[in-house]
Design an enzyme around this catalytic site. Structure first.
Site, PDB file in Angstrom:
ATOM      1  N   ASN A   1      65.370  -9.975  57.590  1.00  0.00           N
ATOM      2  CA  ASN A   1      66.387 -10.148  58.458  1.00  0.00           C
ATOM      3  C   ASN A   1      67.273  -9.178  58.404  1.00  0.00           C
ATOM      4  O   ASN A   1      68.355  -9.205  59.301  1.00  0.00           O
ATOM      5  CB  ASN A   1      66.719 -11.445  58.680  1.00  0.00           C
ATOM      6  CG  ASN A   1      67.668 -11.907  57.290  1.00  0.00           C
ATOM      7  OD1 ASN A   1      67.573 -11.397  56.352  1.00  0.00           O
ATOM      8  ND2 ASN A   1      68.453 -13.018  57.501  1.00  0.00           N
ATOM      9  N   CYS A   2      67.288  -8.084  57.580  1.00  0.00           N
ATOM     10  CA  CYS A   2      68.399  -7.290  57.389  1.00  0.00           C
ATOM     11  C   CYS A   2      68.321  -6.064  58.637  1.00  0.00           C
ATOM     12  O   CYS A   2      67.284  -5.643  58.767  1.00  0.00           O
ATOM     13  CB  CYS A   2      68.327  -6.426  56.098  1.00  0.00           C
ATOM     14  SG  CYS A   2      69.222  -5.086  55.760  1.00  0.00           S
TER      15      CYS A   2
END
Length: 109
Positions: A9-10
């Site tokens: 999710n970065c």
């Protein structure tokens, strides 16, 4: 084989994945949270890049540490808190790059 280490999710990881995919580059993605890296892998990152480039000082984890903890970052602490590692880490035939920039990735692929 190209390996990318990070957290799914970065935003930087997402940009790097999108870039590599657009270039038609095959890579293996290793999510730190699902598949924690081992000490030997982390040591290889540090050996090539040095602590300053491996540790993500903008991460929430790092910012929440006390000044003493920030001054005493260790392998054990980093392995316990993988979000301390700058993302993504790209490994191509022994060369290692931390973070994402199109310019640096173009040199690798």
């Amino acid at each position: 084989m190209i390996k990318m280490y990070g957290i799914k999710n970065c935003d930087a990881v997402k940009k790097a994945q999108k870039f590599l995919t657009a270039q038609g580059v095959n890579f293996e993605f290793i999510d730190f949270r699902q598949n924690p890296i081992d000490e030997q892998t982390l040591q290889s990152f540090i050996k090539v890049l040095g602590w300053e480039k491996v540790i993500n000082k903008r991460s929430t984890t790092y910012r929440n540490f006390s000044d003493t903890e920030k001054q005493n970052i260790s392998l054990a602490l980093t392995l316990k808190n993988p979000t301390l590692i700058k993302r993504p880490i790209l490994v191509v035939e022994g060369d290692i790059e931390a973070g994402f920039s199109e310019e640096s990735y173009r040199r690798f692929i």
